[in-house]
Design a protein around this motif. Structure first.
Motif, PDB file in Angstrom:
ATOM      1  N   ILE A 100       0.889  -0.880   0.014  1.00 36.04           N
ATOM      2  CA  ILE A 100       0.029   0.248  -0.217  1.00 36.04           C
ATOM      3  C   ILE A 100       0.929   1.331  -0.261  1.00 36.04           C
ATOM      4  O   ILE A 100       0.235   2.010  -1.032  1.00 36.04           O
ATOM      5  CB  ILE A 100      -0.756  -0.464   1.517  1.00 36.04           C
ATOM      6  CG1 ILE A 100      -2.379  -0.841   0.878  1.00 36.04           C
ATOM      7  CG2 ILE A 100      -1.765   1.032   1.314  1.00 36.04           C
ATOM      8  CD1 ILE A 100      -3.176  -1.402   2.071  1.00 36.04           C
ATOM      9  N   ASN A 133       1.406   1.702  -3.271  1.00 32.84           N
ATOM     10  CA  ASN A 133       1.036   2.663  -4.111  1.00 32.84           C
ATOM     11  C   ASN A 133       0.439   3.473  -3.687  1.00 32.84           C
ATOM     12  O   ASN A 133       0.005   4.572  -5.236  1.00 32.84           O
ATOM     13  CB  ASN A 133      -0.715   1.165  -3.382  1.00 32.84           C
ATOM     14  CG  ASN A 133      -0.892   0.235  -3.985  1.00 32.84           C
ATOM     15  OD1 ASN A 133       0.020  -0.311  -4.834  1.00 32.84           O
ATOM     16  ND2 ASN A 133      -2.353  -0.747  -3.637  1.00 32.84           N
ATOM     17  N   LYS A 144       1.891   1.864   7.085  1.00 31.52           N
ATOM     18  CA  LYS A 144       0.636   2.159   5.755  1.00 31.52           C
ATOM     19  C   LYS A 144      -0.638   3.193   6.129  1.00 31.52           C
ATOM     20  O   LYS A 144      -0.951   4.002   5.844  1.00 31.52           O
ATOM     21  CB  LYS A 144      -0.046   0.801   6.121  1.00 31.52           C
ATOM     22  CG  LYS A 144      -1.240   0.390   5.225  1.00 31.52           C
ATOM     23  CD  LYS A 144      -2.466   0.840   6.003  1.00 31.52           C
ATOM     24  CE  LYS A 144      -3.975   0.995   5.657  1.00 31.52           C
ATOM     25  NZ  LYS A 144      -4.657   1.397   6.064  1.00 31.52           N
ATOM     26  N   THR A 180      -1.022   6.578   3.335  1.00 31.43           N
ATOM     27  CA  THR A 180      -2.381   7.152   3.196  1.00 31.43           C
ATOM     28  C   THR A 180      -3.167   8.060   3.881  1.00 31.43           C
ATOM     29  O   THR A 180      -4.033   8.789   2.937  1.00 31.43           O
ATOM     30  CB  THR A 180      -3.495   5.790   3.713  1.00 31.43           C
ATOM     31  OG1 THR A 180      -3.178   5.677   5.666  1.00 31.43           O
ATOM     32  CG2 THR A 180      -2.914   4.302   3.176  1.00 31.43           C
ATOM     33  N   ALA A 212      -8.161   3.410   1.289  1.00 33.01           N
ATOM     34  CA  ALA A 212      -6.993   2.686   2.195  1.00 33.01           C
ATOM     35  C   ALA A 212      -6.705   2.886   3.387  1.00 33.01           C
ATOM     36  O   ALA A 212      -5.993   2.840   4.234  1.00 33.01           O
ATOM     37  CB  ALA A 212      -5.321   2.547   0.509  1.00 33.01           C
TER      38      ALA A 212
END
Ligand SMILES: CCCCC/C=C/C(=O)SCCNC(=O)CCNC(=O)[C@H](O)C(C)(C)COP(=O)(O)OP(=O)(O)OC[C@H]1O[C@@H](n2cnc3c(N)ncnc32)[C@H](O)[C@@H]1OP(=O)(O)O
Ligand SMILES: Cc1cc2nc3c(=O)[nH]c(=O)nc-3n(C[C@H](O)[C@H](O)[C@H](O)COP(=O)(O)OP(=O)(O)OC[C@H]3O[C@@H](n4cnc5c(N)ncnc54)[C@H](O)[C@@H]3O)c2cc1C
Length: 627
Positions: A259, A262, A352, A356, A391
């Motif tokens: 992630i 991402n 993470k 995000t 996310a």
């Protein structure tokens, strides 16, 4: 993944914008494209490439964005179904299921979350009761809250799924384990007996991912369908526990690591769109005798956007660094060495959430920086926001993960105070937390962030201890201190993000040309200076910054914006996104935003005729007073 090969497949890119399709048509169209795309993917994949090589190769590859603005119903097949077979299956199970899954003979998903539980895995209610007489597991959803709810592709696409269920043997619970379950007939695609399936409805985003629900009515599966790498059930019902019950959580750690990359990509996409638009958009006339300037020349616009470029770089560097750690820990786990798993878990529980949180906020800021046209779906900023903000929640809700990280930080600090050595990314906590004179250097600022983290962690431990001394139970003390606990985790995460970005860039800088090195290090400076100003309260409290230093820092920040301005467009061009991947009227390389906005507008079905049939049916009688 060869972008040119993928993007040249006929029928893969939408002629009619998906926004003009119905909910059902969107799904059917996404299945049509998924089949086309995965056929190509399969034909171009290098079977001999390791997971490590393939992951790093695809870190900056988002060709799927050109095909699916809102992700694919096959998304969970590759992102969680296959990794779970790899991570949780025995050699024999991997041998059988990986062949079928990689050949797309079956399509799978990962069904863990239930209507009643997503965060609290130990609270999951789906039952898998072992029947030694038939050597089967009986899967059952005892109550509505035990229905699986959310898994991507579960509604109408997948015919198999990994079900995370509570294992019962002779009435005793043995915790949550993964089970390979066929949910639909491979010929008819009908749900199998005792299985209820459906979709969960329209969402903020992910509306072509086919998120679904799944309920079991005493559905039987054979014993060999439990993925038994980490724990086993013998024929007679003997349960053999694994070396660490958390190994069943392994797929989530893997996805949390991905992630971060991402977020780097989504933020890069959004800031490319917003910055290119800011270069062609001219607005207002601050100087009466001069033409309207590019909005990119407004310093406020630079303040909104340049940090997003730097943050994408920061997330990418951290993601590559974290992936190396993940990959080496996963190799250690394979040989039964578990001692680095807690640190990996804690790192993923920091990076993470922070990636995000920042990416979601900065993508939204990219949209807002584009005025009215940023609000158009054809700009593809709203959908990018929708994907990023998901996310924040999935793969471990951010607050919950920050609290998990805090659990590790508190344990590390208490151990440190008792003389236990700290290691890895927490080693700095044993460092000098006395405040040195503020020198405004990048390394000095990063050190200040480490001091902030040390001070926040030590102070929250003191708060916890005071609460417990006051008579609160450890659990109540933890809850009462939880706001400070998440703040301590965030401070640790910031210190990691900053120091890894700086050190990874320093490693690369040596091989860059001087001009490129200069502009990339300007982005590092911008990133560190931006966060020092964002966290100026912590700096004033825990570092030795003075108001004069803050003034200096603010001026330096503005100078950095000016220094980066000449290279700003070049920096987003360097992300090298094709127009098809940006999929945006505002972000195309040729800068023809107005023409593209008009071209997309004319694709609206409403523009097919000058007068809509509702005029004669409703408006005219209404305006003539005849309703
Ligand atoms: C490409 C994108 C795809 C998008 C599709 C989305 C898919 C999904 O969302 S799949 C579902 C994702 N769901 C989650 O992530 C659930 C989040 N919840 C959890 O991970 C856990 O419930 C928990 C970690 C929040 C709590 O787990 P619990 O079993 O209650 O453990 P404790 O809090 O009691 O901690 C015990 C102990 O275990 C360690 N630990 C927890 N998780 C892990 C892990 N993943 N790996 C290693 N170790 C773990 C934790 O650190 C504690 O250790 P000690 O402090 O030493 O006791
Ligand atoms: C787009 C999307 C796709 C998804 N895809 C999948 C999938 O493919 N497969 C799958 O299994 N799941 C999937 N999920 C589900 C996802 O994993 C869960 O939504 C997520 O784990 C959060 O759990 P929850 O929804 O129960 O929220 P909750 O945990 O109920 O969170 C609600 C609030 O409670 C707070 N909270 C909860 N526990 C604590 C605590 N211990 N301390 C403090 N605060 C707490 C949270 O911080 C949050 O503010 C998906 C979700 C989304 C949004």
């Amino acid at each position: 993944m060869d972008e040119q090969k993928v993007l040249s497949i006929k029928g893969l890119l939408d002629d009619t914008p998906e926004e003009y399709l119905s909910h059902k048509e969107k799904y059917e169209n996404s299945i049509r494209k998924s089949v086309l795309f995965y056929k190509t993917l399969h034909s171009t994949e290098d079977e001999n490439m390791s997971v490590d090589e393939k992951t790093k190769l695809n870190f900056r590859n988002i060709v799927t964005s050109a095909i699916f603005k809102d992700n694919s119903p096959f998304m969970l097949h590759n992102s969680m179904f296959i990794p779970t077979i790899m991570g949780q299956g025995t050699d024999e199970q991997r041998e059988y299921w990986m062949k079928r899954a990689k050949n797309m003979e079956i399509i799978g998903t990962y069904a863990q979350t239930e209507l009643g539980h997503g965060t609290f895995i130990r609270g999951l209610e789906t039952q898998a009761t072992y029947d030694p007489d038939t050597e089967e597991f009986v899967l059952h959803s005892p109550v509505l809250s035990s229905y699986k709810w959310w898994p991507g592709g579960l509604a109408h696409t997948a015919n198999y799924c990994i079900v995370m269920a509570r294992l019962y043997i002779k009435g005793k619970s043995h915790g949550i384990h993964p089970f390979m379950v066929q949910i639909r007939d491979e010929e008819t695609h009908m749900p199998l007996p005792g299985i209820k399936l459906g979709e969960i409805g329209a969402k903020l985003g992910f509306n072509t991912v086919n998120n679904g629900f799944l309920g079991f009515e005493n559905h039987r599966i054979s014993r060999d369908r439990m993925l038994m790498k980490n724990a086993q059930v013998l024929k007679d019902g003997t349960f053999v526990a694994g070396s660490n019950s958390k190994l069943t959580y392994g797929t989530m750690v893997y996805v949390r690591v991905l992630i971060v990359s991402n977020m780097a990509n989504m933020l890069a996409k959004a800031v490319t769109i917003a910055l290119r638009y800011s270069a062609i958009r001219r607005q207002s006339q601050p100087k009466p005798d001069e033409p309207e300037p590019q909005i990119l020349d407004y310093v406020t616009q630079q303040h909104k956007l340049f940090i997003a470029i730097a943050s994408s770089h920061a997330f990418y560097m951290n993601a590559m660094w974290l992936w190396e750690i993940y990959y080496s820990v996963s190799l250690q786990l394979a040989s039964g060495k578990l001692d680095n798993l807690p640190e990996l878990h804690a790192l993923a529980c920091c990076l993470k959430p922070l990636s995000t949180i920042d990416a979601t906020a900065m993508i939204e800021k990219c949209r807002l920086a584009c005025g009215g046209h940023g609000y158009m779906l054809s700009a593809n900023l709203a959908q990018t926001y929708g994907l990023a903000t998901a996310a924040y929640t999935y793969e471990g809700e951010n607050t919950v993960l920050l609290l998990q990280a805090a659990r590790s930080l508190v344990k590390a600090w208490v151990g440190h105070v008792k003389g236990r050595p700290l290691k890895g990314t927490m080693a700095y906590l044993a460092g000098d937390s006395t405040v040195k004179a503020w020198d405004g250097s990048i390394d000095g600022i990063i050190q200040s962030f480490k001091v902030v983290a040390i001070r926040k962690i030590s102070s929250v431990v003191k708060i916890l201890q005071d609460y417990e001394k006051s008579g609160l139970s450890p659990e109540d003390a933890w809850n009462k201190a939880s706001v400070f606990l998440t703040a301590a985790s965030e401070a640790h995460g910031r210190a990691v993000l900053l120091s890894v970005y700086k050190s990874e860039m320093d490693k690369r800088a040596a091989v860059l040309s001087p001009p490129l090195r200069k502009v990339l290090l300007q982005l590092v400076d911008l990133y560190v200076t931006y966060w020092a100003l964002e966290k100026v309260g912590d700096m004033l409290l825990y570092a030795s910054i003075t108001d004069k230093d803050v003034d200096e820092l603010q001026r330096r920040y503005i100078e950095l914006l000016a220094a980066i301005r000449p290279n700003a467009v070049g920096l987003v061009d360097a992300f090298d996104f094709r127009d098809e991947i940006l999929n945006s009227t505002l972000g195309a390389y040729d800068g023809r935003a107005y023409e593209r906005l008009m071209e997309e507008a004319m694709k609206s079905p409403l523009n097919a005729e000058p007068v809509n049939q509702t005029f004669h049916k409703y408006l005219k009688p209404f305006m003539r007073g005849k309703l």
